[in-house]
Design a protein around this motif. Structure first.
Motif, mmCIF file in Angstrom:
data_model
loop_
_atom_site.group_PDB
_atom_site.id
_atom_site.type_symbol
_atom_site.label_atom_id
_atom_site.label_comp_id
_atom_site.label_asym_id
_atom_site.label_seq_id
_atom_site.Cartn_x
_atom_site.Cartn_y
_atom_site.Cartn_z
ATOM 1 N N GLY A 30 -0.352 -5.524 12.077
ATOM 2 C CA GLY A 30 0.717 -5.455 13.063
ATOM 3 C C GLY A 30 1.261 -4.078 13.349
ATOM 4 N N PHE A 31 0.589 -3.040 12.840
ATOM 5 C CA PHE A 31 1.067 -1.677 13.042
ATOM 6 C C PHE A 31 0.259 -0.979 14.130
ATOM 7 N N ASN A 32 0.965 -0.305 15.030
ATOM 8 C CA ASN A 32 0.313 0.453 16.087
ATOM 9 C C ASN A 32 1.378 1.327 16.749
ATOM 10 N N PRO A 33 1.174 2.662 16.782
ATOM 11 C CA PRO A 33 -0.054 3.377 16.482
ATOM 12 C C PRO A 33 -0.276 3.604 14.996
ATOM 13 N N ILE A 34 -1.453 4.137 14.724
ATOM 14 C CA ILE A 34 -1.823 4.540 13.375
ATOM 15 C C ILE A 34 -1.706 6.054 13.297
ATOM 16 N N GLU A 35 -0.923 6.544 12.335
ATOM 17 C CA GLU A 35 -0.782 7.993 12.164
ATOM 18 C C GLU A 35 -1.825 8.482 11.165
ATOM 19 N N LEU A 36 -2.764 9.271 11.658
ATOM 20 C CA LEU A 36 -3.822 9.826 10.821
ATOM 21 C C LEU A 36 -3.289 11.051 10.091
ATOM 22 N N MET A 86 1.430 5.249 8.604
ATOM 23 C CA MET A 86 0.540 6.349 8.245
ATOM 24 C C MET A 86 -0.672 5.824 7.483
ATOM 25 N N THR A 87 -1.790 6.553 7.602
ATOM 26 C CA THR A 87 -2.987 6.192 6.832
ATOM 27 C C THR A 87 -2.986 6.805 5.436
ATOM 28 N N MET A 88 -2.027 7.654 5.145
ATOM 29 C CA MET A 88 -1.966 8.270 3.814
ATOM 30 C C MET A 88 -1.455 7.227 2.822
ATOM 31 N N GLN A 89 -2.343 6.316 2.485
ATOM 32 C CA GLN A 89 -2.021 5.208 1.593
ATOM 33 C C GLN A 89 -2.833 5.343 0.308
ATOM 34 N N LEU A 90 -2.161 5.696 -0.778
ATOM 35 C CA LEU A 90 -2.855 5.920 -2.043
ATOM 36 C C LEU A 90 -3.631 4.687 -2.483
ATOM 37 N N GLU A 91 -3.065 3.513 -2.219
ATOM 38 C CA GLU A 91 -3.717 2.272 -2.649
ATOM 39 C C GLU A 91 -5.063 2.089 -1.952
#
Length: 295
Positions: free
Chosen positions: A43-49, A6-11
């Motif tokens: 190395g991650f795919n897909p990306i969850e928006l 997921m792109t919900m990354q606080l960092e």
């Protein structure tokens, strides 16, 4: 198998060590495509928006951001979208609130349509339904009230499908804090897909079940897996705060689960709902247990 994140990354929004006076500048300069590329390169795919990014970062889904996200597809990046859930109540019996929630979800679907996500994940019921689900009332009263929330979710989903033209199987209803049987009824009636959230099931959010009974029951409709570990909660106890843990640290039988997916020829994404560091750690656990599962 395809392992995403997921792109919900606080960092990524508020990096540790950034002085307070620079936090707002960092947020306003947020580059959605740059974050997606960095996750892909790890190395991650897909990306969850995350649809909720738009609540605080309207520019995360403006025309320029969408164009840049779309351009990444030529590099091999693929996407799923987690539709908004913060402040959204698509199942509430309060019609004006439900309509507003549907509008927010529809806006996200329309905005992200140019990047052609392979699945849209939806919480068909929200925090209010969960509150009634856990309320200390008679089982008869609970069933009557929860049916009202199920009816509200049904109307919301019908509306968003009609107004967006989204194929019903593109919409994956997540296993959240709402009775699993009612969720499955809704999914089958409207011919939807499902998002199997491993931690939610283990934590007892949709009820208390044998994990693999749930997997076998819903796998034919699963379009996405949210992958994280959790403590397996005993009957009657929900594991708030016990889920969203790195793989190998709680009770998920990971090898057996991956074998189930492989046996069913599951082709959908497995999205880590973890921090980048936790997801990388979890990916190593996958490689150690089932090396052939990671491309």
């Amino acid at each position: 198998m395809r392992f995403g994140i997921m792109t919900m990354q606080l960092e990524a929004l508020v990096p540790s060590g950034v002085p307070a006076e620079q936090v707002m500048a960092n947020i306003m300069g947020f580059d959605h495509a740059a974050l997606a590329r960095s996750l892909y390169e790890k190395g991650f795919n897909p990306i969850e928006l995350g649809g909720d990014l738009g609540m605080f970062l309207p520019h995360a889904y403006n025309a320029e951001a969408i164009a840049k996200l779309k351009a990444l597809k030529s590099e091999g990046v693929t996407y799923t979208v987690h539709l908004p859930l913060w402040s959204v109540e698509p199942s509430t019996p309060l019609t004006p609130v439900r309509r507003g929630s549907v509008e927010a979800v529809i806006e996200t679907i329309r905005t992200t349509a140019p990047i052609e996500p392979e699945a849209y994940v939806l919480h068909a019921t929200g925090a209010l339904a969960a509150e009634f689900y856990n309320m200390k009332i008679s089982e008869m009263a609970r069933a009557i009230i929860l049916r009202q929330f199920q009816n509200g979710a049904r109307e919301s989903i019908k509306t968003l499908l009609a107004e967006t033209g989204l194929p019903s199987r593109k919409l994956a209803i997540e296993t959240v804090e709402f009775p699993l049987d009612m969720t499955i009824e809704l999914v089958e009636e409207l011919d939807l897909s499902m998002c199997l959230d491993t931690g939610h099931v283990l934590a007892g959010f949709p009820g208390w079940f044998d994990f693999f009974e749930v997997v076998n029951r819903i796998l034919p409709r699963v379009a996405e897996v949210h992958l994280h570990d959790s403590k397996k909660m005993p009957q009657g106890v929900r594991g708030y705060g016990e889920d969203h843990k790195p793989l190998g640290t709680r009770d998920l039988e990971l090898g057996r689960f991956l074998d189930c997916l492989a046996a069913a020829n599951y082709q959908g994404p497995l999205v880590f709902e973890l921090t980048v560091a936790e997801a990388l750690e979890s990916l190593q656990v996958v490689k150690s247990i089932r090396p052939n599962a990671v491309k």
